[in-house]
Design a protein around this motif. Structure first.
Motif, mmCIF file in Angstrom:
data_model
loop_
_atom_site.group_PDB
_atom_site.id
_atom_site.type_symbol
_atom_site.label_atom_id
_atom_site.label_comp_id
_atom_site.label_asym_id
_atom_site.label_seq_id
_atom_site.Cartn_x
_atom_site.Cartn_y
_atom_site.Cartn_z
ATOM 1 N N HIS A 74 -26.940 -32.202 122.775
ATOM 2 C CA HIS A 74 -26.939 -31.810 121.367
ATOM 3 C C HIS A 74 -26.158 -30.521 121.100
ATOM 4 C CE1 HIS A 74 -30.442 -29.591 122.888
ATOM 5 N NE2 HIS A 74 -30.262 -28.760 121.888
ATOM 6 N N TYR A 99 -26.706 -36.343 108.667
ATOM 7 C CA TYR A 99 -27.646 -36.055 109.758
ATOM 8 C C TYR A 99 -27.138 -34.923 110.659
ATOM 9 C CZ TYR A 99 -31.011 -36.860 113.481
ATOM 10 O OH TYR A 99 -32.014 -36.701 114.401
ATOM 11 N N GLY A 100 -25.871 -35.017 111.057
ATOM 12 C CA GLY A 100 -25.309 -34.000 111.939
ATOM 13 C C GLY A 100 -25.356 -32.613 111.325
ATOM 14 N N MET A 103 -28.763 -31.130 111.512
ATOM 15 C CA MET A 103 -29.170 -30.727 112.854
ATOM 16 C C MET A 103 -28.430 -29.480 113.316
ATOM 17 S SD MET A 103 -31.549 -32.547 113.749
ATOM 18 C CE MET A 103 -32.225 -33.342 112.311
ATOM 19 N N THR A 104 -27.150 -29.358 112.964
ATOM 20 C CA THR A 104 -26.364 -28.255 113.517
ATOM 21 C C THR A 104 -26.101 -27.175 112.486
ATOM 22 O OG1 THR A 104 -24.321 -29.373 112.911
ATOM 23 C CG2 THR A 104 -25.188 -29.808 115.091
ATOM 24 N N ARG A 143 -20.187 -40.592 110.051
ATOM 25 C CA ARG A 143 -21.296 -39.783 110.536
ATOM 26 C C ARG A 143 -20.840 -38.890 111.687
ATOM 27 N NH1 ARG A 143 -26.477 -42.659 113.212
ATOM 28 N NH2 ARG A 143 -24.901 -43.111 114.789
ATOM 29 N N SER A 147 -20.278 -34.445 111.493
ATOM 30 C CA SER A 147 -21.039 -33.494 112.302
ATOM 31 C C SER A 147 -20.118 -32.388 112.814
ATOM 32 C CB SER A 147 -21.719 -34.219 113.463
ATOM 33 O OG SER A 147 -20.759 -34.684 114.400
ATOM 34 N N ALA C 128 -28.887 -37.376 119.462
ATOM 35 C CA ALA C 128 -28.583 -36.229 120.322
ATOM 36 C C ALA C 128 -27.094 -35.861 120.214
ATOM 37 C CB ALA C 128 -28.954 -36.537 121.768
ATOM 38 N N THR C 129 -26.210 -36.872 120.180
ATOM 39 C CA THR C 129 -24.789 -36.554 120.088
ATOM 40 C C THR C 129 -24.463 -35.897 118.749
ATOM 41 O OG1 THR C 129 -24.129 -38.673 119.142
ATOM 42 C CG2 THR C 129 -24.175 -38.522 121.533
ATOM 43 N N LEU C 130 -25.333 -36.116 117.752
ATOM 44 C CA LEU C 130 -25.096 -35.508 116.443
ATOM 45 C C LEU C 130 -25.698 -34.115 116.356
ATOM 46 C CD1 LEU C 130 -25.692 -38.697 114.350
ATOM 47 C CD2 LEU C 130 -23.557 -37.420 114.466
ATOM 48 N N GLY C 131 -26.219 -33.613 117.478
ATOM 49 C CA GLY C 131 -26.674 -32.229 117.491
ATOM 50 C C GLY C 131 -28.173 -32.050 117.415
ATOM 51 N N ALA C 132 -28.957 -33.145 117.543
ATOM 52 C CA ALA C 132 -30.403 -33.023 117.447
ATOM 53 C C ALA C 132 -30.991 -32.737 118.821
ATOM 54 C CB ALA C 132 -30.999 -34.295 116.871
ATOM 55 N N SER C 133 -31.810 -31.672 118.924
ATOM 56 C CA SER C 133 -32.491 -31.380 120.170
ATOM 57 C C SER C 133 -33.593 -32.416 120.364
ATOM 58 C CB SER C 133 -33.094 -29.981 120.128
ATOM 59 O OG SER C 133 -34.048 -29.912 119.085
#
Lengths: 362, 255, 231
Positions: A74, A99-100, A103-104, A143, A147, C128-133
């Motif tokens: 991640h 979504y990305g 999360m980031t 998507r 991100s 996970a690849t999109l940045g989610a822990s």
């Protein structure tokens, strides 16, 4: 913007051992199934821990087994487009796309532009369950892009689609390659896709790299033929639209002469890449006469490589371009084909691999 | 495949035989008896089997459960209840052979403590318990609980004691709580206290403090009366009584 | 509820409280165990599976007795919990909660495990690849996708807890207002001639509550399912 990969990984039954550089643009990992393409992409993404290796994106170390560095998935800032879209079924298209960013926290400046580029604005409030296969794959692309990745990974993103859906998405991928500025690592076993999209090709064979380099060079290299499979051998040549004739044919200028092809939908002066399959090239010692084929180019033999018990791939020099011809071993001996011999190549057909090779495409 | 078939054949034969046995046994003598009489009654039944050669089937359970089953037409020939009230309910329904109901046994109500313990006065229990609990059968349903409640009421300590009582669905469960040390004291029958090694009898209730403890025995009307009455007579005889006395029961209290 | 006597009302309210707590307390542990069983690859997984299902196989009285000698005041765990946290199970409503939770646990874990096994791990990889822990993957992808299974497991557990009798009465006896749950009260009423009317009233209440819970879970699960699949 570049990617550097060195990997070694042992599976039950086979071994992967590769090292390559992927410059800006689209780098295709190409080879038959089971050669370790997906393994490489998964290792770059961090979904697979290789036995040993080193992976750098723009000087950032993602993995270095000797220094015990292994950045978790991640935090790798990777956009991964899978063979199946893998959209989140409980979220709308809009929520999937954002979504990305949730999360980031990373913001893409031009998200509206990406959504329009992919043509998915009308889908935003729908759910993945209500999308067609092609729509899903475009949303998956969006998507990954939204991100704000530093590298895009695509593992056979078109494999699950039929030809119509493929034709729908290919232009988006071309625009992505040319306009997003994000390097792309692209897995495919389709020569048509690779010829059309790739800037750089890394040809894999049995877990090792058979050849890596600029797409035109690698795809025209007969040494790579076994890795590609005999059916797929062919050369990439560059050309320019010279003239559209009244009888429906377009004339394309190559470095060694010109070809007449069925009407090409490009304005006069446009540069393009053509793919000429080895099986579509015949050889003659004299300029043929009384043949239906229109396209004859003077060539010089560069090298020969026996590709099967009965056939040989002949690498030819045609002006500044390379050509491949697949002929029988009997013809080789009858024509006494040897390096340096001047011959005439009869080109039965050619397909346009890539348009607009001017400008940023590199 | 052949194995599977032969297994299925065996199972089918076994099922058929059990079914036949179930049907045939309708002619045998079946006794429904209160669970607290099990140890003694098993011995009596064994004696009777060797003596007469007749077979006996003994079905033990709570008196309430057995009574409901008899009211529902269960194939019982004899009913030995630990609970006068439920025997009366069965009698009122007309399920008994008239005049066959007698009081077979009596018992003594005691207080038991976990492990070895000095004798106590039951009136002191509210103080002795502190924050702990007193194990008893359900005080409104299980006879030992009902007798115990009556005795504590007669002693004038029930009001203090009631909130500290842990009620169980049968008297043996109350005994088990004391035996495991989960409650320091419990109210059970002397016959129960004698079968558990981890408890000591620390007080005996005077028989005048509670209604007489009685185990009524009756012959069920639907039975073949001769065999049932034969066994009822044997139960009242000296050989059977010896087994019961040995395990802490008493002769029936005079009615 | 005026047609219920005070003792009956006590039993109903206690049963509701016990079942609710039993369900809530076993939810996190149940989810964890369900994940271990669905995703875990460790030696002893089958053993854990068997252990979880034990209350389903054992006679409830045996489960109750095992609880008594383990969590009773003289049991090793019971004494430790009392000395360390002041937590007492013996003859308290908390003990009824423990008994109900243990008996309902296998049903809860089963429902959750099935829903976890139905989640495609590839979706979690994508997140996970999109940045989610890992935590965010769980909260934003896994949890919403298994929500119907969690609801189903919780309601099943609640219904089972409402009906638990054998282990409860063996472990914490039958103390009106403290451990006399609805089934215990029904049992006690049935031991007395003429107690049928009271027992019947309680049985009706039990049926209404259990059916209501099942119906609610069905509706809730369907609504979540609709939201998840978007169909």
């Amino acid at each position: 913007m570049s990617l550097s990969v060195t990997l070694a990984h042992r599976f039950p039954g086979h071994v992967l051992d590769v090292a390559f550089e992927a410059p800006a643009g689209l780098t295709a990992l190409f080879g038959q199934s089971g050669t370790g393409k997906t393994t490489i992409v998964n290792a770059v993404a961090g979904l697979l821990q290789p036995d040993s290796g080193r992976i750098l994106v723009n000087e950032n170390v993602l993995l270095d087994t000797t220094r015990k560095i292994d950045v978790p998935v991640h935090r790798r800032r990777i956009g991964y487009v899978f063979q199946e879209a893998r959209l989140f079924p409980h979220l709308t298209v809009r929520q999937n796309l954002h979504y990305g960013r949730w999360m980031t926290g990373a913001k893409v400046m031009d998200d509206a532009q990406i959504i329009d580029l992919l043509g998915i604005r009308p889908l935003l409030s729908r759910r993945p369950g209500a999308l067609s296969g092609g729509e899903r794959q475009r949303v998956a692309l969006g998507r990954a892009l939204l991100s704000a990745p530093e590298l895009l990974l695509m593992d056979e993103p078109l494999a699950a689609l039929d030809d119509a859906r493929k034709a729908e998405i290919l232009p988006y991928l071309e625009r992505l390659r040319d306009e997003s500025g994000v390097p792309i690592l692209y897995v495919s076993h389709s020569i048509a896709e690779v010829a059309r999209l790739a800037t750089t090709v890394v040809a894999l064979d049995g877990g090792r790299i058979a050849r890596a380099g600029p797409a035109a060079e690698v795809l025209s290299d007969p040494d790579v033929v076994p890795a590609l499979g005999i059916r797929d051998a062919g050369a990439i040549v560059s050309g320019q639209v010279l003239q559209h004739h009244d009888d429906g044919l377009s004339e394309i200028a190559l470095s060694a002469g010109s070809l007449l092809l069925p009407r090409v939908d490009c304005p006069v002066g446009d540069r393009m890449r053509l793919r000429i399959a080895a099986g579509d090239v015949m050889l003659g010692r004299v300029r043929p006469d009384g043949l239906s084929a229109l396209n004859v180019l003077p060539v010089t033999v560069e090298s020969l490589r026996q590709s099967s018990p009965s056939e040989t791939i002949v690498k030819l020099r045609a002006g500044e371009d390379a050509l491949l011809a697949r002929i029988s071993n009997r013809s080789v001996s009858r024509l006494e084909v040897a390096p340096g011999l001047a011959l005439f190549a009869i080109v039965k057909s050619a397909s346009i691999a890539r348009r607009n090779t001017d400008g940023s495409a590199g | 495949m052949r194995n599977v078939l032969s297994i299925m054949q065996t199972v089918a034969v076994w099922l058929g035989m059990s079914l036949a046995a179930g049907l045939a046994s309708a002619a045998e003598l079946t006794v429904f008896a209160a669970a607290s009489t099990k140890t003694a009654l098993d011995r009596v039944a064994q004696d009777w089997r060797t003596l007469t050669g007749h077979d006996l089937r003994l079905s033990y359970g709570g008196s309430a459960t057995l009574a409901r089953q008899i009211l529902a037409g269960a194939p019982a020939d004899l009913f030995l209840s630990a609970n006068q009230t439920w025997m009366d309910v069965v009698e009122d329904s007309g399920a008994l052979v008239p005049g066959s109901k007698t009081s077979l046994l009596g018992n003594t109500l005691v207080v038991v403590a976990h492990g070895d313990h000095a004798p106590i006065d039951p009136s002191d229990l509210p103080n002795l318990l502190g924050n702990d609990r007193l194990a008893m059968g359900l005080v409104n349903a299980v006879p030992a609980g009902q007798y115990g409640k009556a005795a504590f009421e007669a002693l004038g300590v029930w009001r203090d004691l009631a909130p500290q009582v842990a009620q169980t669905d049968n008297v043996r469960a109350a005994l088990a709580l004391v035996a495991a040390g989960e409650t320091p004291f419990g109210v059970v029958y002397l016959s129960d206290a004698q079968v558990s090694p981890n408890v000591s009898v620390v007080a005996t209730f005077d028989a005048t403090l509670h209604p007489p403890i009685t185990y009524p025995l009756a012959v069920i009307a639907q039975a073949d009366p001769t065999l049932a009455q034969e066994f009822a007579a044997y139960l009242r005889g000296p050989d059977a009584l010896a087994h019961f006395l040995e395990l802490g029961f008493t002769p029936p209290a005079p009615q | 509820m005026t047609w219920l006597g005070p003792e009956e009302l006590d039993a109903v309210l206690l049963s509701l409280r016990v079942s609710l707590w039993a369900t809530l307390c076993s939810l996190p542990l149940g989810l964890w165990v369900a994940f271990l069983l669905a995703r875990g690859r460790f030696p002893g997984r089958q053993l854990l599976n068997g252990l979880v299902h034990l209350p389903l196989i054992l006679p409830p009285v045996v489960t109750g007795y095992l609880l008594l000698i383990t969590f009773g005041r003289n049991g090793p765990l019971g004494r430790f919990l009392e000395d360390t946290f002041g937590l007492i199970f013996a003859f308290r409503w908390t003990g009824a909660v423990l008994a109900a939770a243990v008996m309902a646990f296998p049903l809860m874990v089963r429902a959750m495990r099935l829903s976890i096994e139905a989640v495609d791990p590839k979706l979690e990889e994508a997140a996970a690849t999109l940045g989610a822990s890992r935590v965010w993957v769980f909260l934003t992808v896994t949890l919403p996708l298994i929500a119907p299974g969690i609801v189903a497991g919780a309601i099943l557990a609640f219904a089972k807890a409402m009906g638990e009798f054998g282990a409860t009465i063996t472990f914490v006896a039958n103390i009106p207002g403290a451990t006399q749950t609805l089934p215990s009260a029904v049992y006690a009423f049935l031991q007395v001639p003429g107690g049928e009317a009271q027992a019947t009233r309680l049985v009706i209440v039990a049926i209404v509550i259990s059916l209501g819970a099942l119906l609610a879970s069905e509706l809730l699960a369907r609504r979540i399912q609709r939201r998840v699949t978007g169909s």
